[in-house]
Design an enzyme around this catalytic site. Structure first.
Site, PDB file in Angstrom:
ATOM      1  N   ASP A  58       0.836  -1.194   0.000  1.00 61.78           N
ATOM      2  CA  ASP A  58       0.000   0.000   0.000  1.00 61.78           C
ATOM      3  C   ASP A  58       0.876   1.251   0.000  1.00 61.78           C
ATOM      4  O   ASP A  58       1.694   1.439   0.895  1.00 61.78           O
ATOM      5  CB  ASP A  58      -0.875  -0.023   1.270  1.00 61.78           C
ATOM      6  CG  ASP A  58      -1.804   1.169   1.325  1.00 61.78           C
ATOM      7  OD1 ASP A  58      -2.907   1.070   0.770  1.00 61.78           O
ATOM      8  OD2 ASP A  58      -1.416   2.204   1.911  1.00 61.78           O
ATOM      9  N   TYR A  63       2.849   9.812   0.069  1.00 59.72           N
ATOM     10  CA  TYR A  63       3.841   9.161   0.950  1.00 59.72           C
ATOM     11  C   TYR A  63       5.271   9.331   0.423  1.00 59.72           C
ATOM     12  O   TYR A  63       6.230   9.164   1.173  1.00 59.72           O
ATOM     13  CB  TYR A  63       3.592   7.647   1.068  1.00 59.72           C
ATOM     14  CG  TYR A  63       2.291   7.218   1.700  1.00 59.72           C
ATOM     15  CD1 TYR A  63       1.477   8.108   2.399  1.00 59.72           C
ATOM     16  CD2 TYR A  63       1.879   5.892   1.607  1.00 59.72           C
ATOM     17  CE1 TYR A  63       0.285   7.685   2.954  1.00 59.72           C
ATOM     18  CE2 TYR A  63       0.688   5.459   2.168  1.00 59.72           C
ATOM     19  CZ  TYR A  63      -0.106   6.369   2.842  1.00 59.72           C
ATOM     20  OH  TYR A  63      -1.284   5.938   3.386  1.00 59.72           O
ATOM     21  N   LYS A  93      -2.905   5.979  -4.043  1.00 59.90           N
ATOM     22  CA  LYS A  93      -4.021   6.864  -3.696  1.00 59.90           C
ATOM     23  C   LYS A  93      -3.911   8.242  -4.338  1.00 59.90           C
ATOM     24  O   LYS A  93      -2.799   8.763  -4.503  1.00 59.90           O
ATOM     25  CB  LYS A  93      -4.092   7.035  -2.166  1.00 59.90           C
ATOM     26  CG  LYS A  93      -4.055   5.729  -1.415  1.00 59.90           C
ATOM     27  CD  LYS A  93      -4.279   5.870   0.069  1.00 59.90           C
ATOM     28  CE  LYS A  93      -3.954   4.563   0.761  1.00 59.90           C
ATOM     29  NZ  LYS A  93      -2.550   4.438   1.155  1.00 59.90           N
ATOM     30  N   HIS A 126      -7.847   9.429  -1.433  1.00 59.63           N
ATOM     31  CA  HIS A 126      -7.146   9.381  -0.146  1.00 59.63           C
ATOM     32  C   HIS A 126      -7.979   9.960   1.006  1.00 59.63           C
ATOM     33  O   HIS A 126      -7.992   9.412   2.108  1.00 59.63           O
ATOM     34  CB  HIS A 126      -5.808  10.127  -0.260  1.00 59.63           C
ATOM     35  CG  HIS A 126      -4.771   9.649   0.697  1.00 59.63           C
ATOM     36  ND1 HIS A 126      -3.435   9.670   0.441  1.00 59.63           N
ATOM     37  CD2 HIS A 126      -4.882   9.130   1.940  1.00 59.63           C
ATOM     38  CE1 HIS A 126      -2.772   9.192   1.478  1.00 59.63           C
ATOM     39  NE2 HIS A 126      -3.639   8.851   2.403  1.00 59.63           N
TER      40      HIS A 126
END
Ligand code: A2P
Length: 328
Positions: A58, A63, A93, A126
């Site tokens: 994931d 990120y 996302k 997200h």
């Protein structure tokens, strides 16, 4: 490494997603890292995870780990740990500043470019809120928050799936009310709602809603995300969980992961530590007793990640209560 070889032959149980028919391994490996670590460390951790048997990864554009995940996948294939990318389930996302109908497809193309992949297995919205286009810096500025136009954003997500750029689509951090809104017009219903989920925030109401509507609840922060700005150590330090773990000869982390699995959810856990990565996989050949489950279900409930950063007097949600539609 004997245990790693054992793990390689072991298969994590899977869940078939209702809308796409895709098979998702029910334990996934999180890549949201705080504080940030050098890219090589992330890549190595993911490679080790693949070696140990993790098959579900994931990430998210915000990120900053898409590139490292892509490099680890390439590395795993060249090392012979997996034969092809098809053996993996990869999620990314859509960040809030791309949460505008016309920006969804370009954002997915950028994620695929970072990952060096032709398709994702799952693409998620997200957060149920947009911010002004072009802003990728954190922290989010309150004055940049905007309401998300679910109609145009979800239609663009559906196009991403129809184009084959992602096998499945879904959302994160959606309340029952917001899910019902999407379901009222979706041509392709969301397969997944990824939310905070652990013994201290068990999402009972949301789980029932998701079950009734064929949406898989995928849990993040199953251990409370200790050491991050979006988590606390209250889960790992919970006395009841510690007692259960001690009596059972397991760790608190294993109790949390097993509990989440037994509730029917798919669980995402993050550890870049080899021993803990291994430990977190060892939850499939034992179970919690009725009494243990009862004690866990009696734990007082509250959110760890309250979404305060998405509330503002200028934005679409003035309070945490409004942001979660009262589900707090
Ligand atoms: P580390 O990467 O050093 O193992 P969550 O999955 O809820 O977001 O929690 C992630 C945090 O929990 C990370 O700080 C991770 O640290 C830590 N963690 C992961 N697995 C375990 C475990 N089995 N025991 C204790 N802490 C863990």
């Amino acid at each position: 490494m004997e245990s790693s070889l054992e793990a390689t032959f072991f298969r994590i149980p899977e869940q078939v997603l209702s809308s796409s028919g895709q098979r998702m391994p029910r334990l996934g490996f999180g890549t949201a890292v705080y504080p940030l670590v050098p890219p090589q460390v992330t890549k190595q951790a993911i490679l080790q995870a693949i070696e140990l048997g993790y098959r579900h990864f994931d990430t998210a554009s915000i990120y900053g780990t898409e590139q490292q995940l892509g490099e680890a996948i390439k590395g795993a294939i060249s090392l012979g740990l997996i034969k092809s990318r098809k053996e993996l389930f990869i999620t990314s996302k859509l960040w809030c500043s791309d949460g505008h109908g016309e920006l969804v497809l370009p954002a997915l193309h950028r994620s695929l470019q970072n990952l060096k992949l032709e398709y994702l297995d799952l693409y998620l919205i997200h957060w149920p809120i947009s911010i002004k286009p072009g802003i990728y810096e954190l922290p989010i500025r309150k004055e940049d928050l905007l309401p998300m136009d679910f109609g145009s954003v979800w239609a663009a997500m559906e196009d991403c799936q129809r184009l084959g750029l992602t096998k499945s689509i879904g959302v994160c951090n959606f309340s029952c009310k917001k899910l019902a809104d999407i379901l009222s017009f979706a041509e392709i219903p969301p397969d997944v709602n990824q939310v905070e989920f652990n013994p201290l925030w068990n999402q009972k109401k949301l789980r029932e809603f998701c079950n009734a509507n064929g949406i898989l609840l995928e849990g993040y922060s199953p251990l409370g995300a200790a050491g991050t700005p979006w988590g606390t150590n209250r889960v790992l330090e919970c006395e009841v969980l510690q007692e259960i773990a001690k009596a059972k000869g397991k760790t608190v982390a294993q109790i949390c992961l097993r509990w989440g699995y037994e509730q029917g959810a798919s669980i995402l856990v993050k550890s870049f530590n080899g021993e803990r990565m291994k430990q977190n996989l060892e939850i499939f050949n034992w179970s919690l007793s009725e009494d243990e489950l009862k004690r866990i279900h009696e734990l007082p409930q509250s959110r760890g990640c309250d979404g305060e950063l998405f509330t503002s007097q200028y934005g679409p949600f003035k309070t945490i209560e409004e942001f979660w539609d009262g589900e707090i």
